[in-house]
Design an enzyme around this catalytic site. Structure first.
Site, short mmCIF file in Angstrom:
data_model
loop_
_atom_site.label_atom_id
_atom_site.label_comp_id
_atom_site.label_asym_id
_atom_site.label_seq_id
_atom_site.Cartn_x
_atom_site.Cartn_y
_atom_site.Cartn_z
N LYS A 1 0.83 -1.20 0.00
CA LYS A 1 0.00 0.00 0.00
C LYS A 1 0.87 1.27 0.00
CE LYS A 1 -3.90 -2.26 2.37
NZ LYS A 1 -4.86 -2.15 3.51
N ASN B 1 -1.85 -0.01 7.02
CA ASN B 1 -1.32 -1.28 7.53
C ASN B 1 -0.45 -2.02 6.49
OD1 ASN B 1 -3.35 -2.08 5.86
ND2 ASN B 1 -4.59 -3.11 7.43
N ARG C 1 -2.30 -14.27 3.88
CA ARG C 1 -3.02 -13.68 5.02
C ARG C 1 -2.25 -13.92 6.33
NH1 ARG C 1 -7.24 -10.20 4.00
NH2 ARG C 1 -7.87 -10.65 6.14
N ARG D 1 2.38 -6.87 9.34
CA ARG D 1 1.66 -5.76 9.97
C ARG D 1 2.16 -5.51 11.40
NH1 ARG D 1 -4.21 -7.30 7.30
NH2 ARG D 1 -4.17 -5.79 5.59
N THR E 1 -5.66 -7.42 10.52
CA THR E 1 -5.91 -6.08 9.95
C THR E 1 -5.37 -4.99 10.87
OG1 THR E 1 -7.94 -6.99 8.99
CG2 THR E 1 -7.70 -4.59 9.01
N HIS F 1 -1.94 -5.55 1.49
CA HIS F 1 -3.24 -6.16 1.21
C HIS F 1 -3.04 -7.59 0.73
CE1 HIS F 1 -7.28 -6.80 -0.44
NE2 HIS F 1 -6.66 -7.38 -1.44
N TYR G 1 -12.14 -1.59 -3.72
CA TYR G 1 -12.69 -1.89 -2.40
C TYR G 1 -14.23 -1.81 -2.39
CZ TYR G 1 -8.34 -2.23 0.32
OH TYR G 1 -7.15 -2.64 0.88
N GLU H 1 -9.89 -9.50 -7.79
CA GLU H 1 -8.79 -8.55 -7.58
C GLU H 1 -7.66 -8.74 -8.60
OE1 GLU H 1 -7.83 -9.06 -3.45
OE2 GLU H 1 -9.69 -8.10 -2.79
N PHE I 1 -15.31 3.28 7.06
CA PHE I 1 -13.94 3.65 6.69
C PHE I 1 -13.72 3.74 5.17
CE2 PHE I 1 -13.99 -0.98 7.66
CZ PHE I 1 -13.55 -1.50 6.45
#
Ligand code: UDP
Ligand code: MG
Length: 141
Positions: free
Chosen positions: A9, A112, A85, A102, A91, A115, A49, A126, A57
């Site tokens: 990100k 964070n 993940r 993270r 998250t 993704h 998203y 995606e 958010f």
């Protein structure tokens, strides 16, 4: 063999941890099948998203995701979706296990660093959002 989409990100690019994030995926046996650096517009971030469009958010998240360049990649490997993940961590970095990206690199639930797709259906959406079939290779040659 499974494919998933991951993103470094805008905060990760600013912190100069692109290689650090990629290296953690590679060390865990994942292979890069596609990779590029882009900058999303606000509307492109909203499309990416879209599943979160009703969440409080959404506006702030899509501002953040379009504030600067990102690195998007397709990763391939056994159980790639759940493996990414796990390597990412929860998250909220404060709840992420030590040793995850993270926990180690992020401090904010929004900013964070990384993704990763959360299911086969989201991985398909995606990956197709950023890459055409011609841009995805067999990383093992
Ligand atoms: N996010 C946020 N506030 C929240 C939950 C999520 O800003 O309370 C942001 C955060 O950047 C997260 C993204 O929205 O990575 C997508 O949320 P999701 O629940 O899908 O988390 P992820 O799958 O990225 O762990
Ligand atoms: Mg998610």
């Amino acid at each position: 063999m499974e494919r998933t989409l991951s993103i470094v990100k805008p905060d990760g690019v600013k912190k100069n941890v692109v290689g650090e994030v990629l290296g953690r995926f590679e060390k865990n046996g994942l292979r890069v099948a596609a990779l590029k650096m882009i900058r999303m517009s606000k509307d492109e971030a909203k499309g990416f998203y879209i599943v979160h469009k009703e969440r409080p958010f959404y506006e702030s998240l899509t501002d953040f995701m379009s504030e600067g360049p990102i690195v998007v990649m397709v990763l391939e490997g056994d159980d790639a979706i759940s493996k990414v993940r796990e390597i990412m961590g929860a998250t909220n970095p404060k709840e992420a296990q030590p040793g995850t990206i993270r926990a180690d690199l992020a401090s904010d639930i929004e900013r964070n660093i990384v993704h990763g797709s959360d299911s086969p259906a989201s991985a398909q959406y995606e990956i197709g959002y950023f890459f055409s079939s011609l841009e995805i290779v067999n990383p093992a040659g």
